[in-house]
Write a protein that holds these residues in place. Structure first.
Motif, PDB file in Angstrom:
ATOM      1  N   THR A   1       0.798  -1.236   0.000  1.00 26.41           N
ATOM      2  CA  THR A   1       0.000   0.000   0.000  1.00 26.41           C
ATOM      3  C   THR A   1       0.825   1.278   0.000  1.00 26.41           C
ATOM      4  OG1 THR A   1      -0.110   0.258   2.433  1.00 26.41           O
ATOM      5  CG2 THR A   1      -1.708  -1.235   1.404  1.00 26.41           C
ATOM      6  N   LEU A   2       2.145   1.183   0.167  1.00 26.52           N
ATOM      7  CA  LEU A   2       2.934   2.372   0.480  1.00 26.52           C
ATOM      8  C   LEU A   2       3.335   3.230  -0.713  1.00 26.52           C
ATOM      9  CD1 LEU A   2       5.265   0.994   3.305  1.00 26.52           C
ATOM     10  CD2 LEU A   2       3.065   2.188   3.493  1.00 26.52           C
ATOM     11  N   ARG A   3       3.097   2.783  -1.939  1.00 27.83           N
ATOM     12  CA  ARG A   3       3.496   3.587  -3.100  1.00 27.83           C
ATOM     13  C   ARG A   3       2.378   3.863  -4.114  1.00 27.83           C
ATOM     14  NH1 ARG A   3       6.789   4.730  -0.142  1.00 27.83           N
ATOM     15  NH2 ARG A   3       9.063   4.665  -0.303  1.00 27.83           N
ATOM     16  N   PRO A   4       1.372   2.963  -4.301  1.00 31.88           N
ATOM     17  CA  PRO A   4       0.398   3.197  -5.365  1.00 31.88           C
ATOM     18  C   PRO A   4      -0.318   4.538  -5.295  1.00 31.88           C
ATOM     19  CG  PRO A   4       0.196   0.959  -4.574  1.00 31.88           C
ATOM     20  CD  PRO A   4       1.149   1.656  -3.647  1.00 31.88           C
ATOM     21  N   ALA A   5      -0.643   5.020  -4.089  1.00 34.48           N
ATOM     22  CA  ALA A   5      -1.356   6.291  -3.963  1.00 34.48           C
ATOM     23  C   ALA A   5      -0.525   7.450  -4.483  1.00 34.48           C
ATOM     24  CB  ALA A   5      -1.737   6.542  -2.502  1.00 34.48           C
ATOM     25  N   ILE A   6       0.795   7.269  -4.535  1.00 32.95           N
ATOM     26  CA  ILE A   6       1.686   8.335  -5.028  1.00 32.95           C
ATOM     27  C   ILE A   6       2.055   8.110  -6.482  1.00 32.95           C
ATOM     28  CG2 ILE A   6       3.919   9.468  -4.693  1.00 32.95           C
ATOM     29  CD1 ILE A   6       3.733   8.690  -1.729  1.00 32.95           C
ATOM     30  N   THR A   7       2.464   6.883  -6.830  1.00 33.61           N
ATOM     31  CA  THR A   7       2.938   6.641  -8.202  1.00 33.61           C
ATOM     32  C   THR A   7       1.804   6.614  -9.224  1.00 33.61           C
ATOM     33  OG1 THR A   7       2.855   4.216  -7.940  1.00 33.61           O
ATOM     34  CG2 THR A   7       4.927   5.318  -7.365  1.00 33.61           C
TER      35      THR A   7
END
Length: 404
Positions: free
Chosen positions: A18-24
């Motif tokens: 969950t730690l990158r999709p919201a940003i990338t």
């Protein structure tokens, strides 16, 4: 490995998802967001920058939060805040767009700071292996998210709002998988991984080198994943194809996501790793800047992916390797990710603003080259075989043995 540790590993892996999709996922949709809302490239860059600022400002306080709530409850809180941020951002109006973006940074910050300390505490003999597993897991969805962004928005007709909101599903699944870690636990736990050492880590040269490496490689990473679709689009690529090239970049780094932490854990020092990370990244950005052909550009993107994929996993591995115990790992993680991501936060908005001002990607890419050179030097320094709070002690022991 017992069932309790297997459940913990599964939980860490799903949190990492969950730690990158919201940003990338934002990069390929920036053009659509900009056109619909009327914001500038610099303001659009805030959609990647604001999570990093929130992340940076929260990070020093995460060990204290976790000391009061316990690491397990704190990670659950982080996932909940992250989900709320994704939901708010998908409403589409400008205030919720930016408020949700800030919440995303706070949620990611809680989880990201605590994971290295938890690995150091729960799996002290397997820091490299476990770091490799969860950074590999983080990289999988970091790579899939930008590739799915445009198809979700256009092919399925969801629009950019629901395309960004779809990642809340991943948060829900992660919460379900994480719940066994908090069953039967009180909110306040005696968790050594989140208590701060008495000696200030901020006075350690090694800690500052780890921090600079973390921050500047992250600046290059987030700037690249944010603006690569627009760079490629300006070179004549279709925006959907450009979005999938971010996925190519992310997936190129997956093998080294796993290999580098395991290798770093076995080497006497990690100086050579930092050198080659810098070399691959520098070569890739140079090729992207030259833009001689589609083949060369695609190869350059793969090189950048390898370099930055290795860089993020190496950054997190260094936190464990340069810390003597879980307490130091928590403090070093807070320092490296607060100052580091504050540096990183300047990247996307600075790159976007430079393009607005100059109308060319040449200067922004040259700036990324300079950052790559600096983080390489910092990484070589951070690769020395010393603990962050033992520099002086090592020197004293060395002097004493020489006198004897």
């Amino acid at each position: 490995m017992n069932s309790k540790n297997l459940l913990l590993m599964a939980g860490i892996i799903f949190v990492a998802f969950t730690l990158r999709p919201a940003i990338t996922s934002v990069g390929p949709l920036i053009g659509a967001i900009r056109d619909e809302t009327g914001i500038s490239n610099g303001a659009a860059g805030l959609l990647t920058t604001l999570p990093l600022v929130a992340f940076a400002l929260l990070s020093p306080f995460v060990p204290r939060i976790a000391q009061k709530l316990g690491s397990e409850w704190s990670i659950l809180l982080g996932l909940t805040i992250l989900g709320a941020g994704i939901a708010a951002r998908s409403l589409g109006m400008l205030p919720p767009l930016y408020i949700g973006t800030i919440l995303i940074g706070l949620g990611v910050g809680l989880c990201n700071v605590l994971l290295p300390g938890m690995v150091k505490e729960k799996f002290p003999q397997k820091v490299g292996l476990l770091t490799g597993i969860y950074t590999f897991s983080m990289g999988i969805w970091a790579g899939l998210a930008p590739g799915f962004s445009v198809p979700l928005a256009e092919d399925l007709g969801l629009g950019w709002k629901l395309s960004l909101g779809a990642w809340a599903i991943l948060i829900f699944i992660a919460i379900i998988v994480w719940l066994p870690q908090i069953r039967g636990r009180e909110k306040k736990t005696e968790t050594p991984a989140v208590t701060a050492p008495k000696t200030s880590i901020w006075s350690s040269p090694i800690a500052w080198q780890v921090t600079l490496f973390m921050g500047l490689q992250s600046m290059v990473y987030f700037s690249t994943t944010t603006w690569l679709p627009e760079i490629l689009h300006s070179q004549g690529r279709d925006i959907a194809e450009a979005g999938w090239m971010v996925t190519v970049l992310q997936f190129s780094g997956l093998p080294v996501n796993f290999i580098i932490p395991v290798l770093a854990d076995r080497l006497p020092n990690q100086k050579a790793i930092a050198f080659w990370i810098g070399a691959f990244t520098f070569a890739g950005i140079t090729g992207l800047l030259m833009n001689f052909s589609v083949i060369l550009t695609n190869l350059s993107i793969v090189l950048i992916g390898i370099g930055l994929g290795a860089a993020i996993s190496h950054s997190l591995t260094l936190i464990g390797l340069r810390a003597e115990n879980a307490k130091q790992a928590a403090s070093l993680s807070g320092m490296a990710q607060s100052v580091g991501y504050l540096l990183a936060a300047a990247g996307p908005i600075l790159i976007g603003s430079l393009y607005d001002l100059l109308g060319t990607w040449t200067v922004p890419l040259a700036l990324l080259l300079a950052n790559t050179a600096i983080f390489t030097v910092s990484g070589i320094g951070a690769g020395r075989d010393q603990f962050v709070l033992q520099d002086k002690r090592h020197k004293q022991k060395k002097t004493a043995s020489t006198i004897a």
